[in-house]
Design a protein around this motif. Sequence first.
Motif, mmCIF file in Angstrom:
data_model
loop_
_atom_site.group_PDB
_atom_site.id
_atom_site.type_symbol
_atom_site.label_atom_id
_atom_site.label_comp_id
_atom_site.label_asym_id
_atom_site.label_seq_id
_atom_site.Cartn_x
_atom_site.Cartn_y
_atom_site.Cartn_z
ATOM 1 N N VAL A 19 0.847 -0.953 0.166
ATOM 2 C CA VAL A 19 -0.008 0.038 -0.005
ATOM 3 C C VAL A 19 0.874 0.831 -0.279
ATOM 4 C CG1 VAL A 19 -1.579 1.505 1.588
ATOM 5 C CG2 VAL A 19 -1.571 -0.827 0.869
ATOM 6 N N LEU A 20 2.237 1.180 0.774
ATOM 7 C CA LEU A 20 2.561 2.003 1.190
ATOM 8 C C LEU A 20 3.509 3.055 -0.396
ATOM 9 C CD1 LEU A 20 3.799 2.418 4.480
ATOM 10 C CD2 LEU A 20 2.648 3.928 3.613
ATOM 11 N N GLU A 21 3.555 1.401 -0.722
ATOM 12 C CA GLU A 21 4.550 1.749 -2.140
ATOM 13 C C GLU A 21 4.034 2.337 -3.567
ATOM 14 O OE1 GLU A 21 6.686 -2.163 -2.632
ATOM 15 O OE2 GLU A 21 8.402 -1.463 -1.133
ATOM 16 N N THR A 22 2.986 2.018 -3.358
ATOM 17 C CA THR A 22 1.986 2.476 -4.535
ATOM 18 C C THR A 22 0.808 3.654 -4.320
ATOM 19 O OG1 THR A 22 1.121 0.267 -4.231
ATOM 20 C CG2 THR A 22 -1.277 2.446 -5.316
ATOM 21 N N GLU A 23 2.066 3.983 -2.990
ATOM 22 C CA GLU A 23 1.893 5.617 -2.560
ATOM 23 C C GLU A 23 2.666 6.485 -2.772
ATOM 24 O OE1 GLU A 23 -1.441 7.192 -2.418
ATOM 25 O OE2 GLU A 23 -1.785 5.431 -2.811
ATOM 26 N N GLY A 24 4.408 5.324 -3.835
ATOM 27 C CA GLY A 24 5.256 6.511 -3.933
ATOM 28 C C GLY A 24 6.455 6.177 -2.769
ATOM 29 N N HIS A 25 6.180 5.182 -1.550
ATOM 30 C CA HIS A 25 7.171 6.097 -0.603
ATOM 31 C C HIS A 25 8.331 4.047 -1.286
ATOM 32 C CE1 HIS A 25 5.051 9.099 1.785
ATOM 33 N NE2 HIS A 25 4.204 7.867 1.245
ATOM 34 N N GLY A 72 22.378 6.379 16.851
ATOM 35 C CA GLY A 72 22.516 7.968 15.797
ATOM 36 C C GLY A 72 21.644 8.746 16.406
ATOM 37 N N THR A 73 21.061 9.050 15.303
ATOM 38 C CA THR A 73 19.549 10.099 15.732
ATOM 39 C C THR A 73 18.861 9.598 14.981
ATOM 40 O OG1 THR A 73 20.983 12.490 15.195
ATOM 41 C CG2 THR A 73 18.838 12.407 15.087
ATOM 42 N N PRO A 74 17.809 8.833 16.364
ATOM 43 C CA PRO A 74 16.303 8.306 15.448
ATOM 44 C C PRO A 74 16.115 8.977 14.789
ATOM 45 C CG PRO A 74 16.172 8.851 17.401
ATOM 46 C CD PRO A 74 17.462 9.667 17.280
ATOM 47 N N PRO A 75 14.931 8.340 13.458
ATOM 48 C CA PRO A 75 14.051 8.884 12.938
ATOM 49 C C PRO A 75 13.116 9.092 13.667
ATOM 50 C CG PRO A 75 14.148 6.624 11.999
ATOM 51 C CD PRO A 75 15.603 7.122 13.484
ATOM 52 N N LYS A 76 11.777 9.759 12.525
ATOM 53 C CA LYS A 76 10.698 9.805 13.088
ATOM 54 C C LYS A 76 10.013 8.216 13.428
ATOM 55 C CE LYS A 76 9.257 14.536 13.510
ATOM 56 N NZ LYS A 76 8.410 15.273 14.599
ATOM 57 N N ILE A 77 8.967 8.246 14.405
ATOM 58 C CA ILE A 77 8.689 6.655 14.299
ATOM 59 C C ILE A 77 7.097 6.607 14.874
ATOM 60 C CG2 ILE A 77 9.351 6.839 16.838
ATOM 61 C CD1 ILE A 77 9.626 3.982 16.519
ATOM 62 N N LEU A 78 5.853 6.127 14.378
ATOM 63 C CA LEU A 78 4.751 5.798 13.590
ATOM 64 C C LEU A 78 4.679 4.347 14.251
ATOM 65 C CD1 LEU A 78 2.319 6.658 13.361
ATOM 66 C CD2 LEU A 78 2.233 5.599 11.688
ATOM 67 N N VAL A 79 3.784 4.275 16.137
ATOM 68 C CA VAL A 79 4.034 2.984 16.558
ATOM 69 C C VAL A 79 2.622 2.783 16.393
ATOM 70 C CG1 VAL A 79 3.747 1.998 19.374
ATOM 71 C CG2 VAL A 79 5.542 3.434 18.259
ATOM 72 N N CYS A 80 1.939 1.368 16.264
ATOM 73 C CA CYS A 80 0.866 0.798 14.998
ATOM 74 C C CYS A 80 0.762 -0.155 16.589
ATOM 75 C CB CYS A 80 0.981 0.548 14.836
ATOM 76 S SG CYS A 80 1.400 1.766 13.006
ATOM 77 N N SER A 81 -0.447 -0.173 16.775
ATOM 78 C CA SER A 81 -0.835 -0.894 18.022
ATOM 79 C C SER A 81 -2.212 -1.035 18.489
ATOM 80 C CB SER A 81 -0.400 -1.273 19.113
ATOM 81 O OG SER A 81 -1.106 -2.057 20.182
ATOM 82 N N GLY A 82 -3.383 -2.341 18.615
ATOM 83 C CA GLY A 82 -4.307 -2.191 18.660
ATOM 84 C C GLY A 82 -5.032 -2.355 20.493
ATOM 85 N N GLY A 83 -3.781 -2.364 20.789
ATOM 86 C CA GLY A 83 -3.691 -2.099 22.849
ATOM 87 C C GLY A 83 -3.209 -0.695 22.864
ATOM 88 N N ALA A 109 -5.604 6.145 6.070
ATOM 89 C CA ALA A 109 -5.431 5.915 8.018
ATOM 90 C C ALA A 109 -3.967 6.231 7.886
ATOM 91 C CB ALA A 109 -6.402 5.973 8.660
ATOM 92 N N LEU A 110 -4.039 5.074 7.114
ATOM 93 C CA LEU A 110 -2.137 4.611 7.388
ATOM 94 C C LEU A 110 -1.558 5.984 6.452
ATOM 95 C CD1 LEU A 110 0.029 2.790 8.454
ATOM 96 C CD2 LEU A 110 -0.362 1.680 6.721
ATOM 97 N N ILE A 111 -1.741 5.948 5.060
ATOM 98 C CA ILE A 111 -1.367 6.992 4.593
ATOM 99 C C ILE A 111 -1.343 8.672 4.768
ATOM 100 C CG2 ILE A 111 -1.092 7.485 1.983
ATOM 101 C CD1 ILE A 111 -2.914 4.647 1.114
ATOM 102 N N SER A 112 -2.490 8.661 4.975
ATOM 103 C CA SER A 112 -2.345 10.132 5.616
ATOM 104 C C SER A 112 -1.255 10.564 7.019
ATOM 105 C CB SER A 112 -3.860 10.597 6.095
ATOM 106 O OG SER A 112 -4.410 9.686 7.545
ATOM 107 N N THR A 113 -1.680 9.514 7.857
ATOM 108 C CA THR A 113 -1.107 9.277 9.074
ATOM 109 C C THR A 113 0.867 9.833 8.621
ATOM 110 O OG1 THR A 113 -2.467 8.234 10.247
ATOM 111 C CG2 THR A 113 -0.236 8.283 11.668
ATOM 112 N N VAL A 114 1.194 8.408 7.706
ATOM 113 C CA VAL A 114 2.488 8.680 6.624
ATOM 114 C C VAL A 114 2.657 10.104 6.270
ATOM 115 C CG1 VAL A 114 3.981 7.603 5.519
ATOM 116 C CG2 VAL A 114 2.663 6.389 7.529
#
Length: 131
Positions: A19-25, A72-83, A109-114
């Motif tokens: 899905v993310l690669e289809t969006e060009g990522h 090193g310097t960490p990138p942004k992180i998106l945490v996904c969880s049901g709990g 929602a994943l695409i817009s958040t990313v």
Amino acid sequence: MIILLVEDEPDIGFLMQSVLETEGHCVTLVGDGPEALAFFANTGDPVDLVISDLCLPTFGALELFEGMKRIGTPPKILVCSGGIDGKAEGPLRKAGITNFLAKPFRFPALISTVEAILFEAAGEPSACLGR
């Protein structure tokens, strides 16, 4: 821009990657925390975003983020969880993790958040080089 996707369930990981690669990522999929740390430490290109499940078999998103900070310097992180709740979110926020997506989620929602996270980090829309 490179997205490092850490997902221990292969079917879900492949679907999210597609899905993310289809969006060009540009997405690199790994199955656990140690593999993610190895990629982060050894890749020649900077990782712009990590998408990680809160809980993984070896260690979860918080330990992954802390490990990246030691490298090193960490990138942004998106945490996904049901709990994820206030109790689980507190230590993550204290460590500097501020992006969360509740499971189950729909792919828009994943695409817009990313996109929002990457735009905030770079100030421009993201795209995979060579596409």
